[in-house]
Design an enzyme around this catalytic site. Structure first.
Site, short mmCIF file in Angstrom:
data_model
loop_
_atom_site.label_atom_id
_atom_site.label_comp_id
_atom_site.label_asym_id
_atom_site.label_seq_id
_atom_site.Cartn_x
_atom_site.Cartn_y
_atom_site.Cartn_z
N THR A 183 12.99 -15.35 0.91
CA THR A 183 12.08 -15.77 -0.19
C THR A 183 11.11 -16.81 0.24
OG1 THR A 183 12.04 -16.74 -2.20
CG2 THR A 183 13.84 -16.77 -1.24
N GLU A 330 16.70 -14.81 -6.22
CA GLU A 330 18.03 -15.43 -6.11
C GLU A 330 18.87 -15.11 -7.00
OE1 GLU A 330 15.06 -17.00 -6.03
OE2 GLU A 330 15.15 -18.56 -4.91
N LYS A 440 -0.49 -30.83 -16.56
CA LYS A 440 -0.28 -32.18 -17.37
C LYS A 440 -1.74 -32.90 -17.88
CE LYS A 440 3.46 -35.46 -18.21
NZ LYS A 440 4.34 -36.25 -17.58
N TRP A 445 1.65 -31.46 -21.76
CA TRP A 445 1.89 -30.19 -20.81
C TRP A 445 0.94 -29.06 -21.84
CZ3 TRP A 445 4.16 -31.42 -16.66
CH2 TRP A 445 5.11 -32.37 -16.41
P1 AMP Z 1 10.42 -13.83 -6.99
O1 AMP Z 1 11.51 -14.81 -6.59
O2 AMP Z 1 9.44 -13.82 -5.85
O3 AMP Z 1 10.99 -12.53 -7.56
O4 AMP Z 1 9.99 -14.80 -8.16
C1 AMP Z 1 10.68 -14.98 -9.34
C2 AMP Z 1 9.78 -15.71 -10.27
O5 AMP Z 1 8.85 -14.88 -10.69
C3 AMP Z 1 10.61 -16.21 -11.44
O6 AMP Z 1 11.13 -17.46 -11.22
C4 AMP Z 1 9.39 -16.35 -12.58
O7 AMP Z 1 8.64 -17.81 -12.35
C5 AMP Z 1 8.56 -15.18 -12.17
N1 AMP Z 1 8.75 -14.15 -13.40
C6 AMP Z 1 9.43 -13.07 -12.88
N2 AMP Z 1 9.76 -12.43 -14.14
C7 AMP Z 1 8.87 -13.05 -14.93
C8 AMP Z 1 8.58 -12.57 -16.21
N3 AMP Z 1 8.90 -11.51 -17.01
N4 AMP Z 1 7.42 -13.49 -16.80
C9 AMP Z 1 7.22 -14.52 -16.24
N5 AMP Z 1 7.59 -14.81 -15.02
C10 AMP Z 1 8.33 -14.07 -14.31
#
Ligand code: AMP
Length: 544
Positions: A183, A330, A440, A445
């Site tokens: 990742t 993760e 911020k 926020w």
């Molecule tokens: P990744 O590890 O590249 O799959 O990214 C994961 C991240 O994508 C999460 O920690 C969130 O910040 C974002 N994410 C995944 N699903 C959603 C969702 N339904 N709404 C908002 N953010 C999301």
């Protein structure tokens, strides 16, 4: 207590293939317009691949990597490689060649399958790959594929043909590592996450049960036709190929993501179930070809980034049953889904749009909590926010060979997501930001996701990303980088500001959002998995 003669059944990936929910041996698995087979043939090919790997000397614990587009071959690797006790490394083909070299080295890949399109990448780093002993070419439609410098032992299809289609897969400890992928974090080189057989089986069962039990909305069931539009190198295409195979449904693998081909396959193969990041669906819906296709049977889970109201409305108008899912690399990935209950389906259009864009309710077996910085649980009142932390049977144990980041990921007995959210009384979570993306303004926020959602609803806006930029007086202020649907006209900027102010007046957005600045751009930078790359945008525009 176990009786001493009782067989100690382990949760292994082979069980998903050999003891499925339904035996649909004649059901098809399709690759673009190039190849079709049924499940009977698929199982034989998994056996042949296992024989090939074993003959090459691949042993339990070795790592076998693949660089390919979404294909039936990738699905064969999802099964055969872990089933012989080896580890499948899914290489992110969109990383730079230096990052790819780093991941091959770090994962200690022994074998590398390479689609001919990626030969130039491997040729650039060839002299520096120390661990790989065997290279196998995936020629695909490129009959003339060859390389002067990569010593391929043969071509995938040719090598498979020579193998026996019988193989006895061993039993072993369910906690054995099955898969690895990397990742891309905000700093440094990519981090490896990894999953065991047990975690992948539990994820398949847990997410499938949660996904399939809804009476009439978004349910993944036996008569569906599945096509991923989330790359197979990214979190096992959200683990859904394992669920699809366990269910025994027809599966369609689209190869490289080319909008016209994706649309053609949805139409021709009658695809009913997919998943992707918002930017990909946005791209498909912007294609003129989409209007000639009946999308009324297509269910699409959107995840990886927040689902905006504008995208939901656009998709629903085209007949698509769209809803959000949430998870991260993760977490295998599924943690929550925003499916509608029967009573929700009786609500008006706006209320349904609202539910579909939420982050959703936690899946069965997922303990999702929102906590403050001292790990105190935040009340579920739809307003109070905190970080999402989680426990469930399918979360990565940590980052590969990285004690420090693993310990930081698993602080106080929970996996920390870095996502800021609230939760309402009905258990619906709503992510308002990522820790690193929050803005911020003068000590308050404001949510970049909420601002994006609002700006996106303006009819002239095609895509938007809101980031924090440095401001002398306020510390930070929000900057909206906007891609317009048509040409820029002076009035548009004023209109978008006025549109946003309406929401501030109604109390939907914090007053600090008044400090919004707008900058029009021709396109937005995307990450290797197609999401809007806020990290890069911040670097580019921070001092604007
Ligand atoms: P990744 O590890 O590249 O799959 O990214 C994961 C991240 O994508 C999460 O920690 C969130 O910040 C974002 N994410 C995944 N699903 C959603 C969702 N339904 N709404 C908002 N953010 C999301």
């Amino acid at each position: 207590m176990l009786h001493s003669t009782q067989y100690k059944q382990q949760l292994l990936i082979k069980n998903l293939l050999f003891t499925p929910i339904a035996r649909n041996d004649n059901q098809e698995i399709v690759y673009k317009n190039n190849f079709r087979m049924n499940y009977k043939e698929f199982k034989k090919r998994v056996n042949r691949l296992a024989n090939l790997l074993t003959k090459m000397g691949v042993k339990e614990g070795d790592t076998v990597a693949i660089m390919d587009y979404d294909s039936h071959r990738y699905l064969e690797c999802y099964f055969a490689i872990p089933m012989i006790g080896a580890v499948l490394h899914m290489i992110n083909i969109r990383l730079s060649h230096e990052q790819i070299l780093y991941t091959i080295d770090h994962a200690q890949d022994d074998v590398l399958f390479i689609n001919s399109d990626f030969i130039p990448i491997i040729e650039q780093i060839k002299g520096r790959i120390d661990t790989v002993n065997n290279y196998i070419l995936i020629a695909d439609d490129n009959e003339n594929a060859k390389s002067k410098t990569i010593p391929f032992i043969g071509e995938y299809e040719e090598l498979l043909k020579e193998q026996s289609d019988e193989y006895i897969f061993p039993d072993f400890d369910e906690n054995r590592r099955a898969t690895t992928f990397y990742t891309t974090g905000t700093t440094g080189m990519p981090k490896g996450v990894y999953f065991s057989h047990r975690q992948l089986v539990m994820h398949t069962l847990g997410a499938l049960v949660s996904l399939s039990t809804h009476a009439s909305q978004g349910s993944f069931h036996q008569d569906d036709v599945y096509m991923p539009i989330t790359p197979m190198f990214h979190v096992h295409a959200w683990g859904i190929p394992y669920m699809a195979t366990f269910l025994g449904v027809k599966q369609v693998y689209p190869g490289k993501y080319i909008p016209d081909i994706l649309i053609e396959l949805i139409d021709k193969e009658k695809v009913t179930f997919s998943h992707c990041v918002p930017t990909i669906l946005h791209m498909l819906l912007s294609s003129p070809k989409i209007d000639n296709v009946d999308l009324s049977k297509w269910k699409v889970i959107i995840g990886g980034a927040a689902l905006t109201k504008a995208l939901v409305i656009n998709a629903l108008k085209k007949g698509i049953d769209i809803f959000a899912g949430y998870g991260m690399s993760e977490t295998c990935p599924f943690l929550s889904l925003a499916q509608l209950d029967l009573k929700d389906l009786e609500k008006d259009f706006d209320s349904q749009v609202n539910i579909r864009t939420k982050t959703g309710r936690a899946l069965g077996l997922v303990e999702l909590e929102i906590v403050d910085e001292n790990m105190n649980k935040v009340p579920h009142n739809g307003v109070s926010t905190g970080e999402i932390v989680v426990r469930s049977p399918w979360l990565t144990a940590g980052y590969l060979k990285d004690q420090k980041n693993s310990e930081n990921l698993w602080r106080n007995g929970y996996l920390h997501t870095g996502d800021i959210a609230n939760c309402d009384e009905n258990g619906y979570f709503k992510i308002t930001d990522r820790e690193k993306d929050v803005i911020k303004v003068g000590g308050e926020w404001i949510s970049s996701l909420e601002l994006e959602d609002i700006i996106n609803q303006h009819t002239s806006v095609s895509e938007v990303a809101v980031i924090a930029v440095f401001d002398e007086r306020w510390g930070e202020r929000p900057l909206a980088l906007v891609v317009l649907k048509g040409d820029y006209e002076k009035t548009v900027e004023k209109e978008i500001i006025a549109h946003t102010k309406e929401f501030i007046k109604k109390g939907i957005m914090a007053r600090e959002s008044m400090l919004l600045k707008i900058h029009f751009v021709p396109s937005l930078e995307k990450t290797s998995v197609g999401k809007i790359n806020k990290k890069e945008l911040r670097e580019k525009y921070r001092n604007m």
